[in-house]
Design a protein around this motif. Sequence first.
Motif, PDB file in Angstrom:
ATOM      1  N   ILE A  10       0.837  -1.204   0.000  1.00  0.00           N
ATOM      2  CA  ILE A  10       0.000   0.000   0.000  1.00  0.00           C
ATOM      3  C   ILE A  10       0.871   1.253   0.000  1.00  0.00           C
ATOM      4  CG2 ILE A  10      -1.763   1.293   1.277  1.00  0.00           C
ATOM      5  CD1 ILE A  10      -2.807  -1.379   2.314  1.00  0.00           C
ATOM      6  N   LEU A  11       1.964   1.226   0.748  1.00  0.00           N
ATOM      7  CA  LEU A  11       2.899   2.357   0.754  1.00  0.00           C
ATOM      8  C   LEU A  11       3.478   2.595  -0.640  1.00  0.00           C
ATOM      9  CD1 LEU A  11       4.910   1.879   4.074  1.00  0.00           C
ATOM     10  CD2 LEU A  11       3.443   3.810   3.493  1.00  0.00           C
ATOM     11  N   ILE A  12       3.808   1.523  -1.341  1.00  0.00           N
ATOM     12  CA  ILE A  12       4.349   1.656  -2.697  1.00  0.00           C
ATOM     13  C   ILE A  12       3.300   2.270  -3.617  1.00  0.00           C
ATOM     14  CG2 ILE A  12       5.126   0.364  -4.731  1.00  0.00           C
ATOM     15  CD1 ILE A  12       6.438  -1.636  -2.785  1.00  0.00           C
ATOM     16  N   GLY A  13       2.059   1.790  -3.495  1.00  0.00           N
ATOM     17  CA  GLY A  13       0.987   2.328  -4.319  1.00  0.00           C
ATOM     18  C   GLY A  13       0.741   3.808  -4.062  1.00  0.00           C
ATOM     19  N   ALA A  14       0.699   4.189  -2.792  1.00  0.00           N
ATOM     20  CA  ALA A  14       0.466   5.590  -2.437  1.00  0.00           C
ATOM     21  C   ALA A  14       1.628   6.465  -2.888  1.00  0.00           C
ATOM     22  CB  ALA A  14       0.272   5.711  -0.920  1.00  0.00           C
ATOM     23  N   SER A  15       2.849   5.991  -2.698  1.00  0.00           N
ATOM     24  CA  SER A  15       4.029   6.757  -3.118  1.00  0.00           C
ATOM     25  C   SER A  15       4.052   6.941  -4.629  1.00  0.00           C
ATOM     26  CB  SER A  15       5.302   6.051  -2.653  1.00  0.00           C
ATOM     27  OG  SER A  15       5.343   5.944  -1.243  1.00  0.00           O
ATOM     28  N   SER A  16       3.562   5.940  -5.348  1.00  0.00           N
ATOM     29  CA  SER A  16       3.509   6.040  -6.801  1.00  0.00           C
ATOM     30  C   SER A  16       2.611   7.191  -7.238  1.00  0.00           C
ATOM     31  CB  SER A  16       3.002   4.721  -7.392  1.00  0.00           C
ATOM     32  OG  SER A  16       2.982   4.776  -8.804  1.00  0.00           O
ATOM     33  N   TYR A  17       1.463   7.340  -6.578  1.00  0.00           N
ATOM     34  CA  TYR A  17       0.591   8.476  -6.873  1.00  0.00           C
ATOM     35  C   TYR A  17       1.328   9.793  -6.647  1.00  0.00           C
ATOM     36  CZ  TYR A  17      -3.822   5.895  -7.312  1.00  0.00           C
ATOM     37  OH  TYR A  17      -4.835   5.080  -7.735  1.00  0.00           O
ATOM     38  N   GLY A  18       2.142   9.831  -5.586  1.00  0.00           N
ATOM     39  CA  GLY A  18       2.880  11.049  -5.279  1.00  0.00           C
ATOM     40  C   GLY A  18       3.873  11.412  -6.372  1.00  0.00           C
ATOM     41  N   PHE A  19       4.616  10.431  -6.862  1.00  0.00           N
ATOM     42  CA  PHE A  19       5.590  10.693  -7.924  1.00  0.00           C
ATOM     43  C   PHE A  19       4.903  11.059  -9.237  1.00  0.00           C
ATOM     44  CE2 PHE A  19       8.539   8.417  -5.082  1.00  0.00           C
ATOM     45  CZ  PHE A  19       9.633   9.271  -5.181  1.00  0.00           C
ATOM     46  N   GLN A  20       3.691  10.549  -9.434  1.00  0.00           N
ATOM     47  CA  GLN A  20       2.943  10.889 -10.641  1.00  0.00           C
ATOM     48  C   GLN A  20       2.706  12.397 -10.731  1.00  0.00           C
ATOM     49  OE1 GLN A  20      -1.110  10.563 -10.250  1.00  0.00           O
ATOM     50  NE2 GLN A  20      -1.628  10.724 -12.411  1.00  0.00           N
ATOM     51  N   ALA A  21       2.509  13.047  -9.587  1.00  0.00           N
ATOM     52  CA  ALA A  21       2.239  14.484  -9.581  1.00  0.00           C
ATOM     53  C   ALA A  21       3.369  15.286 -10.224  1.00  0.00           C
ATOM     54  CB  ALA A  21       2.013  14.953  -8.140  1.00  0.00           C
ATOM     55  N   SER A  22       4.600  14.840 -10.036  1.00  0.00           N
ATOM     56  CA  SER A  22       5.743  15.535 -10.626  1.00  0.00           C
ATOM     57  C   SER A  22       5.756  15.392 -12.148  1.00  0.00           C
ATOM     58  CB  SER A  22       7.050  15.003 -10.038  1.00  0.00           C
ATOM     59  OG  SER A  22       7.131  15.280  -8.655  1.00  0.00           O
ATOM     60  N   ILE A  23       5.352  14.213 -12.643  1.00  0.00           N
ATOM     61  CA  ILE A  23       5.280  14.011 -14.092  1.00  0.00           C
ATOM     62  C   ILE A  23       4.196  14.904 -14.691  1.00  0.00           C
ATOM     63  CG2 ILE A  23       5.103  12.317 -15.935  1.00  0.00           C
ATOM     64  CD1 ILE A  23       7.414  11.803 -14.047  1.00  0.00           C
ATOM     65  N   VAL A  24       3.084  15.022 -13.979  1.00  0.00           N
ATOM     66  CA  VAL A  24       2.003  15.902 -14.437  1.00  0.00           C
ATOM     67  C   VAL A  24       2.485  17.349 -14.483  1.00  0.00           C
ATOM     68  CG1 VAL A  24      -0.289  16.833 -13.864  1.00  0.00           C
ATOM     69  CG2 VAL A  24       0.165  14.383 -13.613  1.00  0.00           C
ATOM     70  N   LYS A  25       3.295  17.737 -13.499  1.00  0.00           N
ATOM     71  CA  LYS A  25       3.849  19.098 -13.476  1.00  0.00           C
ATOM     72  C   LYS A  25       4.723  19.338 -14.710  1.00  0.00           C
ATOM     73  CE  LYS A  25       4.886  23.077 -11.443  1.00  0.00           C
ATOM     74  NZ  LYS A  25       3.883  24.135 -11.237  1.00  0.00           N
TER      75      LYS A  25
END
Length: 301
Positions: A10-25
């Motif tokens: 679950i931590l890996i999944g949640a962290s993945s969402y976080g890193f996605q935000a930088s790609i969107v930026k």
Amino acid sequence: MNQFRYSLFILIGASSYGFQASIVKLMTNAGYEAAHAASSQYLFGLLLLFIPFILTKRVKVNGKQTLSLFGVGILLSLTGVFYAISIQELSASVAIVLLFQFTWIGVLIESIYLRTFPSHLKIISIILLWVGTPFAAGVSPEGLGLLNNTKGLVYGFLAALMFALYLFFSGKAGKGVPTIQRSFIIAISGLLTTFLFISPAFIVDGTITDGLWKYGWPIGLFGVFVPVVFFALGTPHVDSGIAAILGAAELPAAMIGAMLIVGEQLTLGQAAGIVLILIGIGVPQWRSRKNVDSKKFSSSC
């Protein structure tokens, strides 16, 4: 050990969402619209899931299982749609704080479902997350001034509610369906739901081949493939309240990703907020690990 492993998923999944935000930026800095991010997230996520879907074990899915997994996909997609509207109406930092109300909402949903009061450790964890989130998000006095925007507040809380419900039902929907197959169905549902709000014209108008694909596939990887698969692996084995608390790892990951990928500076206040969030995430895990160790000691005696 198994409980720790499922929590780690679950931590890996949640962290993945976080890193996605930088790609969107990076994507929006390149001139693409936020709508392209939301739609390409599911399109490329679905494409990335297709190969493992056809190569791994599949089972016959009945109507009830399909509907439940489609429901999970709808909840996940609506989280992104409502969050995007909230960002348009408020500052990004305030929208993040509103989204992260999913932590206490998730614990509340679990308590109602089980008809029990949250443990004191969960309450301590939620308090730490409450305090740490505004600091980590870098909420400014100007941002707080936007809290009188009713539309932004409503959609921000709706995004939090949708994500809390997604975490709750993710571990309960599609029982008996293999992980990749479950994830594939969820991604199909998310894509179709997104197209109800965002035009799919970008698929055929040349936007993808003109350069969107460079951002679309990592957004699909970090925004659908990794989180949906790892949540599907972890949430059935972890109570939904703990899953909601573990989901808070998304914000520290987003801050670290912004620093490493986008080159943004991390302030002292944000660093302090991240530390508080990590402590809040760790509090219930320490207790569960302690209980496991106690059981092992008792059995050995």
